[in-house]
Design a protein around this motif. Structure first.
Motif, PDB file in Angstrom:
ATOM      1  N   ASN A 107      -6.564  44.962  11.336  1.00 50.00           N
ATOM      2  CA  ASN A 107      -7.338  43.748  11.622  1.00 50.00           C
ATOM      3  C   ASN A 107      -7.770  43.108  10.310  1.00 50.00           C
ATOM      4  OD1 ASN A 107     -10.059  44.938  10.892  1.00 50.00           O
ATOM      5  ND2 ASN A 107      -9.520  46.282  12.607  1.00 50.00           N
ATOM      6  N   SER A 131       1.065  44.240   8.062  1.00 50.78           N
ATOM      7  CA  SER A 131       0.268  43.965   9.247  1.00 50.78           C
ATOM      8  C   SER A 131       1.136  43.200  10.231  1.00 50.78           C
ATOM      9  CB  SER A 131      -0.972  43.140   8.898  1.00 50.78           C
ATOM     10  OG  SER A 131      -1.693  42.817  10.074  1.00 50.78           O
ATOM     11  N   SER A 133      -0.112  41.023  12.095  1.00 50.71           N
ATOM     12  CA  SER A 133      -0.733  39.704  12.103  1.00 50.71           C
ATOM     13  C   SER A 133      -0.335  38.893  10.870  1.00 50.71           C
ATOM     14  CB  SER A 133      -2.257  39.853  12.137  1.00 50.71           C
ATOM     15  OG  SER A 133      -2.903  38.648  11.785  1.00 50.71           O
ATOM     16  N   ASN A 134       0.153  37.689  11.104  1.00 48.17           N
ATOM     17  CA  ASN A 134       0.519  36.801  10.001  1.00 48.17           C
ATOM     18  C   ASN A 134      -0.714  36.408   9.185  1.00 48.17           C
ATOM     19  OD1 ASN A 134       2.946  35.530   8.913  1.00 48.17           O
ATOM     20  ND2 ASN A 134       1.921  33.594   9.352  1.00 48.17           N
ATOM     21  N   LYS A 135      -1.828  36.159   9.881  1.00 51.26           N
ATOM     22  CA  LYS A 135      -3.078  35.807   9.204  1.00 51.26           C
ATOM     23  C   LYS A 135      -3.533  36.930   8.285  1.00 51.26           C
ATOM     24  CE  LYS A 135      -7.963  34.820  10.172  1.00 51.26           C
ATOM     25  NZ  LYS A 135      -8.981  34.634  11.251  1.00 51.26           N
ATOM     26  N   THR A 136      -3.434  38.157   8.757  1.00 46.83           N
ATOM     27  CA  THR A 136      -3.913  39.303   7.987  1.00 46.83           C
ATOM     28  C   THR A 136      -3.058  39.560   6.761  1.00 46.83           C
ATOM     29  OG1 THR A 136      -4.836  40.320   9.979  1.00 46.83           O
ATOM     30  CG2 THR A 136      -4.425  41.767   8.100  1.00 46.83           C
ATOM     31  N   SER A 153       5.348  40.243   8.652  1.00 43.44           N
ATOM     32  CA  SER A 153       4.524  40.194   9.857  1.00 43.44           C
ATOM     33  C   SER A 153       5.430  39.960  11.060  1.00 43.44           C
ATOM     34  CB  SER A 153       3.499  39.057   9.764  1.00 43.44           C
ATOM     35  OG  SER A 153       4.159  37.801   9.817  1.00 43.44           O
TER      36      SER A 153
END
Length: 256
Positions: A107, A131, A133-136, A153
């Motif tokens: 996260n 991760s 998640s691309n944002k992470t 990601s």
């Protein structure tokens, strides 16, 4: 000279001799010769990083509570199967300081704390960060003050597959493609994908493979690495492959 450099990877340290993501599991993989260890990163309520996959402890110890709702002193007291501690990430990396750790930040808060740790202490070197998640993953790439290698990601995987299909040339931020053999029945691994990745200097690691025949097929296709829970089985298969030089290969990237 190696015919083909292949890296066996202990997924969560393996789970043959001890519970996943525990000191004992990683120690067993290390003793076997594994020098690339994969683990997950969660964060406690008071900001301490732990090597644990699940956000909730229900599967591990039967307690329906989230890792981020517990302080580190509480997590340190918890025993899995009345035997295994949940490792603090910093202590785990220091204990196995001569391996490559593949760290999957589960996260954004765990990623932020991991970035702070790595920027503060430059003794951490052999790491591959990832991760779903691309944002992470993009947060880590943006705020890390050193160029640690990263994996794709989930969104970046889809983008790469589309690039291959459309024969597009693209520059990628990630250098490790770590994917399952198939996804919801869709086959991901092909000669076309492997050729494309080799051309673009992207290493391909397949997770999580626990069947000997699948391991053999993937090694024969010349994937760069396989993540497994069955560490002994993978070594047995790899050591009989004609593309393998009967040695454990540590892919040693050293970050200054």
């Amino acid at each position: 000279m190696y015919k083909h450099v292949f890296t066996p990877i202990a997924h969560r340290g393996g789970s043959e001799m001890a519970f996943e993501n525990t000191y004992e599991a990683f120690a067993d993989a290390y003793k076997l010769g594994y020098r690339w260890l994969e683990t997950d990163v969660q964060i406690s309520k008071d900001g301490v990083l732990y090597a644990i996959h699940d956000p909730n402890l229900k599967r591990l110890v039967g307690i329906n509570v989230y890792v981020h709702d517990l302080n580190s002193e509480d997590l340190d007291r918890i025993l899995i199967n009345r035997k295994y501690n949940i490792p603090r990430l910093e202590l785990l990396i220091r204990k196995f300081h001569d391996v490559t750790f593949n760290l999957d930040a589960k996260n954004i808060n765990a990623a932020k704390a991991l970035v702070t740790l790595l920027n503060r202490d430059r003794s951490y070197k052999n790491l591959c960060l990832g991760s779903f998640s691309n944002k992470t993953i993009n947060y880590m790439r943006k705020y890390l003050k050193r160029d640690f290698p990263t994996s794709f990601s989930q969104w970046e995987v889809f983008s790469l597959l589309l690039d291959i299909k459309l024969n597009r040339e693209t520059r990628y931020d990630a250098s490790y493609l770590q994917i399952p053999k198939s996804y919801f029945g869709f086959k991901l691994i092909s000669k076309n994908l492997l050729d494309f990745c080799k051309k673009n200097e992207i290493k391909v690691h397949i997770w999580t493979v626990n069947e000997s025949e699948v391991m053999k097929d993937l090694i024969d296709m010349r994937v760069d690495g396989i993540m497994t829970d069955n560490c002994r089985m993978l070594l047995d298969v790899a050591n009989t492959s004609r593309f393998f030089d009967k040695k454990i290969i540590l892919d040693p990237f050293l970050i200054a």
